[in-house]
Design an enzyme around this catalytic site. Structure first.
Site, PDB file in Angstrom:
ATOM      1  N   CYS A  83       0.872  -0.971  -0.074  1.00 23.24           N
ATOM      2  CA  CYS A  83       0.024  -0.010   0.086  1.00 23.24           C
ATOM      3  C   CYS A  83       0.961   1.454  -0.085  1.00 23.24           C
ATOM      4  CB  CYS A  83      -1.155  -0.301   1.333  1.00 23.24           C
ATOM      5  SG  CYS A  83      -2.258   1.297   0.779  1.00 23.24           S
ATOM      6  N   HIS A 170      -3.732  -4.982   0.498  1.00 18.56           N
ATOM      7  CA  HIS A 170      -3.168  -5.373   2.171  1.00 18.56           C
ATOM      8  C   HIS A 170      -3.440  -6.712   2.387  1.00 18.56           C
ATOM      9  CE1 HIS A 170      -3.188  -1.434   3.670  1.00 18.56           C
ATOM     10  NE2 HIS A 170      -3.940  -1.005   2.855  1.00 18.56           N
ATOM     11  N   GLU A 172      -2.311  -8.251   4.652  1.00 14.93           N
ATOM     12  CA  GLU A 172      -2.561  -8.751   6.255  1.00 14.93           C
ATOM     13  C   GLU A 172      -3.956  -8.799   6.608  1.00 14.93           C
ATOM     14  OE1 GLU A 172      -1.338  -5.815   5.017  1.00 14.93           O
ATOM     15  OE2 GLU A 172      -1.909  -4.090   5.911  1.00 14.93           O
TER      16      GLU A 172
END
Ligand code: XMP
Length: 606
Positions: A83, A170, A172
């Site tokens: 990002c 993202h 995660e």
């Protein structure tokens, strides 16, 4: 042992902690460092196998956008940019970022070309989670594009010769379908053997603790919460019960039945626990206080008074060390949460405790762990399941869940006229004449909560939470949104009254009773572990002159308390809880459900 490590440069927001905890779950120690303060020399050590540039809330075009020492790219280590990190990567190495206008938020369909090893075993098409406005226009020399989304032609790129990987999405967040796979592939590309686990942490911590404590003894304040109890159990196991003394302070601000419950479960592990019954002392000190930060400070000071009194009486001299159950997110001053200390004063860092820390008299054996790891350690130490999985409870206890007021006043609701259009203001909510804490853009806000009297659209928590976000984004003076679940008054809200009150024993008992209903129903309906934490809050307000107080239910889902969404329990649960609370206590005017995510609300109300 010097573990292999992944360093995450924290460019802000909540992302860095999430990345670190995901990587640790994959068996590699991940640590967070601040980009501005990190140099290539700091990252040169062989144990550091790879670097991740995290996401962050800022644009690379902002004047104060976070930067790092770009010499880190010459270390020969694999780097993954995510990002903001993806855009920083391009800009730092000679590519170009273009400011965006519309952005790409949430779900997106990602297509990868099958060449880049970070996508090994990831299908050609998959769902990823995006959160960006700016986008990379051209990558630095050496990079080639390997993934796109319909909105972003530069969603992924890599430089095969330098092992650099750059992703706009993202990885995660669990919403990115193959995010964990991508992280796993990155760890393989870094040559990680996966030498980290909670079991290994325990073995190493044992040696470290023996060295650090030497021939001293240790005492700690036990709250009955997971972190301090696991710390107590760990110290007792390593040093022996005769060298570790736990002090459990009954502040009068605990939940119903908590004192005996905590005593029972801690004694069951063979630890030496002393309960100090100090409810009168705490409540007397708090009498007349209404300001949230002053209350917190008073509770913190009262803890220290009790501690000093204990030393005097028991002859513990300076050769004792103080242990605390501080965990990793509390110890890291991360890029995006640099103001965290100002958002709320943390108990473990009260000025008197800080003096002891500076004098080297404090040990914090779980300070490197995340909450889920503390729980895993608790299970490893043989603590009972119920204790390990208890909801987190704040140090100042119910003290931060009982809002007070220094004045009495009534607000009669009349239709307000908009000064510009001269039309009646049509608002889909009622604004409460009290304020609660929120966190917006990493700053503390102190604004009004809103009450919805019905659900706009479909009756789902998801819908309610989305509506709440929209409402808060729209109205500057609002930072929290609630839904009216049940009431003891008739008709629509026509008057809201605020009652002058402090933290009295009666109010504590009132909240304890409502909180006990919630906890019992959570257990009965098999829902206790479906939410991460469930504060029940008492407000000094009442509606239409009926009753004298209001209860708020605040169920939250979270991983680390730094961000949270509304706990997804059934309407049957909420309706039963509201009905019982109202039936049990006619002084309760209404029961509200807090449907605010964090941000913009905090988990606690003050
Ligand atoms: P907030 O309200 O900031 O809370 O979203 C995040 C987490 O921290 C807990 N909390 C505290 N814990 N002392 C503590 O030990 C405090 O003063 C305090 N304030 C909030 C809160 O319960 C949540 O888990």
């Amino acid at each position: 042992m010097n573990h292999e490590k992944i360093i995450i440069l924290d460019f802000g927001g909540q992302y860095a902690h999430l990345i670190a905890s995901r990587i640790r779950r994959l068996g590699v120690l991940a640590e967070i460092m601040l980009p501005r303060e990190t140099t290539a020399t700091d990252l040169a050590d062989d144990s550091i196998r790879g670097i991740i540039l995290s996401g962050g809330p800022q644009s690379v075009f902002a004047d104060d956008s976070p930067q790092t020492d770009n010499e880190i790219f010459a270390l020969g280590k694999p780097v993954l940019g995510l990002c903001y990190g993806h855009q920083y990567f391009a800009q730092a190495l000679g590519g170009k970022v273009a400011p965006g206008t519309t952005g790409e938020f949430g779900r997106s369909e990602f297509t990868q070309d099958g060449k880049c090893p970070i996508f090994k075993n990831v299908p050609e098409k998959s769902v990823v989670w995006m959160n960006h406005v700016d986008a990379v226009e051209t990558f630095a020399p050496g990079f080639e594009i390997c993934g796109t989304t319909p909105h972003c032609a530069t969603a992924a790129a890599w430089d095969s010769s330098r092992n650099f990987f750059s992703l706009q999405c993202h990885v995660e967040v669990t919403h990115t379908e193959f995010g964990e796979k991508m992280l796993e592939n990155f760890l393989d590309l870094c040559g990680c053997s996966r030498d980290w686990s909670v079991e290994k942490f325990y073995q190493e911590q044992e040696k470290k603790l023996l060295e650090k404590v030497g021939d001293k003894n240790v005492f700690l304040f036990v709250s009955g919460g997971v972190d301090s109890t696991v710390t107590f159990a760990l110290l007792t196991k390593v040093l022996g019960a005769d060298r570790v003394r736990g002090l459990f302070v009954d502040t009068g601000l605990l939940r119903q039945g908590e004192v005996s419950q905590v005593e029972k479960s801690i004694r069951a592990i063979g630890a030496d626990l002393t309960t100090l019954r100090e409810a009168d002392y705490f409540l007397k000190k708090l009498a007349g206080q209404t300001d949230p930060e002053q209350k917190r400070e008073t509770i913190g000071h009262a803890f220290l008074d009790v501690q000093q009194e204990f030393f005097k009486k028991n002859g513990l001299d300076e050769s004792w060390l103080l242990a605390q159950g501080t965990i990793y997110p509390d110890t890291i001053e991360s890029g995006g949460t640099k103001n965290a200390a100002k958002i709320k004063t943390h108990h473990n860092r009260a000025p008197e405790v800080q003096k002891l820390i500076d004098a080297g008299k404090v040990i914090e054996p779980v300070a490197e762990l995340y909450k889920d790891e503390v729980r895993a350690l608790g299970e490893l130490l043989g603590l009972p399941h119920e204790l390990v999985w208890r909801h987190p409870f704040p140090g100042p206890g119910l003290g931060v869940r009982i809002l007070c007021s220094d004045e009495n006043f009534d607000e009669t609701l009349v239709e307000k006229i908009d000064a510009f259009t001269m039309q009646p203001k049509k608002r889909p909510f009622v604004q409460l004449p009290i304020k609660s804490v929120g966190v917006q853009g990493d700053f503390r806000t102190y604004r009004h909560p809103a009450v919805l009297t019905s659900i706009p659209g479909e009756k789902t928590i998801d819908n309610l939470e989305k509506f709440s976000t929209k409402l808060i984004n729209h109205y500057d003076e609002i930072n929290r949104c609630t839904l009216l679940l049940g009431k003891n008054y008739d008709g629509n809200i026509s008057k809201i009254s605020v009652k002058k009150c402090d933290l009295s024993p009666e109010r504590v008992a009132r909240l304890q009773a409502a909180d006990a209903v919630v906890t019992r129903l959570l257990r009965e309906m098999n829902a206790y572990e479906k939410v991460w934490q469930f504060p029940v809050v008492l407000l000094p307000i009442f509606f239409n002159s009926v009753g004298s107080e209001t209860i708020v239910l605040r169920p939250v889902d979270s991983i680390d308390a730094m961000s949270a969404s509304v706990g997804k329990l059934s309407w049957e649960f909420f309706d039963r809880a509201a009905k019982e609370i109202l039936e049990n206590d006619p002084e309760i005017s209404a029961v509200l459900l807090d449907c605010t995510s964090k941000p913009p609300g905090t988990i606690e109300w003050e």
